[in-house]
Design a protein around this motif. Structure first.
Motif, PDB file in Angstrom:
ATOM      1  N   TYR A 188     -55.798  33.704  37.676  1.00  0.00           N
ATOM      2  CA  TYR A 188     -55.329  34.323  38.920  1.00  0.00           C
ATOM      3  C   TYR A 188     -55.031  33.256  39.968  1.00  0.00           C
ATOM      4  N   PHE A 189     -55.939  32.305  40.127  1.00  0.00           N
ATOM      5  CA  PHE A 189     -55.730  31.224  41.093  1.00  0.00           C
ATOM      6  C   PHE A 189     -54.602  30.301  40.643  1.00  0.00           C
ATOM      7  N   VAL A 190     -54.591  29.939  39.364  1.00  0.00           N
ATOM      8  CA  VAL A 190     -53.580  29.013  38.850  1.00  0.00           C
ATOM      9  C   VAL A 190     -52.187  29.621  38.979  1.00  0.00           C
ATOM     10  N   GLN A 191     -52.044  30.902  38.662  1.00  0.00           N
ATOM     11  CA  GLN A 191     -50.735  31.546  38.762  1.00  0.00           C
ATOM     12  C   GLN A 191     -50.255  31.635  40.196  1.00  0.00           C
ATOM     13  N   ALA A 192     -51.220  31.579  41.144  1.00  0.00           N
ATOM     14  CA  ALA A 192     -50.852  31.582  42.565  1.00  0.00           C
ATOM     15  C   ALA A 192     -50.558  30.166  43.062  1.00  0.00           C
ATOM     16  N   GLY A 193     -50.566  29.194  42.123  1.00  0.00           N
ATOM     17  CA  GLY A 193     -50.255  27.823  42.477  1.00  0.00           C
ATOM     18  C   GLY A 193     -51.404  27.097  43.154  1.00  0.00           C
ATOM     19  N   GLN A 194     -52.637  27.567  42.941  1.00  0.00           N
ATOM     20  CA  GLN A 194     -53.804  27.001  43.598  1.00  0.00           C
ATOM     21  C   GLN A 194     -54.608  26.124  42.638  1.00  0.00           C
ATOM     22  N   GLU A 195     -55.206  25.073  43.162  1.00  0.00           N
ATOM     23  CA  GLU A 195     -56.105  24.234  42.387  1.00  0.00           C
ATOM     24  C   GLU A 195     -57.511  24.813  42.466  1.00  0.00           C
ATOM     25  N   VAL A 196     -58.134  24.997  41.317  1.00  0.00           N
ATOM     26  CA  VAL A 196     -59.475  25.563  41.254  1.00  0.00           C
ATOM     27  C   VAL A 196     -60.236  24.825  40.154  1.00  0.00           C
TER      28      VAL A 196
END
Length: 199
Positions: free
Chosen positions: A73-81
């Motif tokens: 979910y975070f990765v698809q939103a372009g976020q680093e987690v």
């Protein structure tokens, strides 16, 4: 995709559907983790009044499946987690750290099975302070991301992300009597009008 709560129907933030192979790969990995994790935490779990080993393993596996979906979910939103932690900790090394970290914030993932959601309403359980166990350290800080796992549909719904400070006043007792002494729950009905954070 929609999640049905006790009072209505609400839109999920994101739905993940998997092929049979994708689902099997994830389930095998999560069940392997659950089997090892439960073996190392049996004494601690019994102190919290948990005795059903197969239920423990299922809960741990579903929790890890939820973490994997939230990571996506975070990765698809372009976020680093941070990556998902599949390490097994024992004894004094047992960790109650956050599931993920995003922009320096703790991300606590809570997962419910579709069967449980149907029976009790969309809701997520936290450990409350009691004589039988620790208090969940993320009840009052960080970000809570809530999921529902549909194992027979090979699907996971991410129902949203909230600041725990914004929803902490919504904790209620669980519906099951034997959990009331040690658990507190967040019900989707109670938080669906509270603004979510933007990922």
């Amino acid at each position: 995709m929609f999640v049905k709560s006790t009072n209505g129907v609400y839109v999920c933030t994101m739905t993940f559907r998997y092929t049979s192979k994708q689902w099997l790969d994830r389930v095998v990995r999560c069940m392997s983790f659950a089997d090892k994790e439960v073996k190392t935490s049996m004494g601690y779990r019994k102190q919290r009044g948990q005795w059903n080993v197969e239920k423990m393993k299922q809960d741990v596996a579903f929790g890890k499946l939820g973490e994997m979906a939230v990571y996506d979910y975070f990765v698809q939103a372009g976020q680093e987690v941070t990556p998902i932690d599949f390490e097994i900790y024992t004894g004094g090394n047992k960790s109650f750290d956050a599931d993920l970290y995003w922009k320096g914030q703790h991300v606590h993932v809570k997962t419910q099975s579709s069967e449980s959601a149907k029976r009790y309403g969309a809701s997520w359980t936290f450990q409350a302070q009691s004589k039988k166990g620790h208090e969940d350290p993320y009840r009052f800080e960080g970000i809570g991301v809530f999921c529902i796992v549909y194992p027979f549909e090979k699907r996971i719904d991410v129902c949203g992300a909230w600041k725990m400070q914004e929803i902490q006043h919504q904790f209620k007792e669980p519906k099951l009597k034997h959990l009331k002494h040690s658990k507190r729950c967040i019900y989707l009905d109670d938080i669906q009008d509270i603004p979510q954070i933007t990922i």
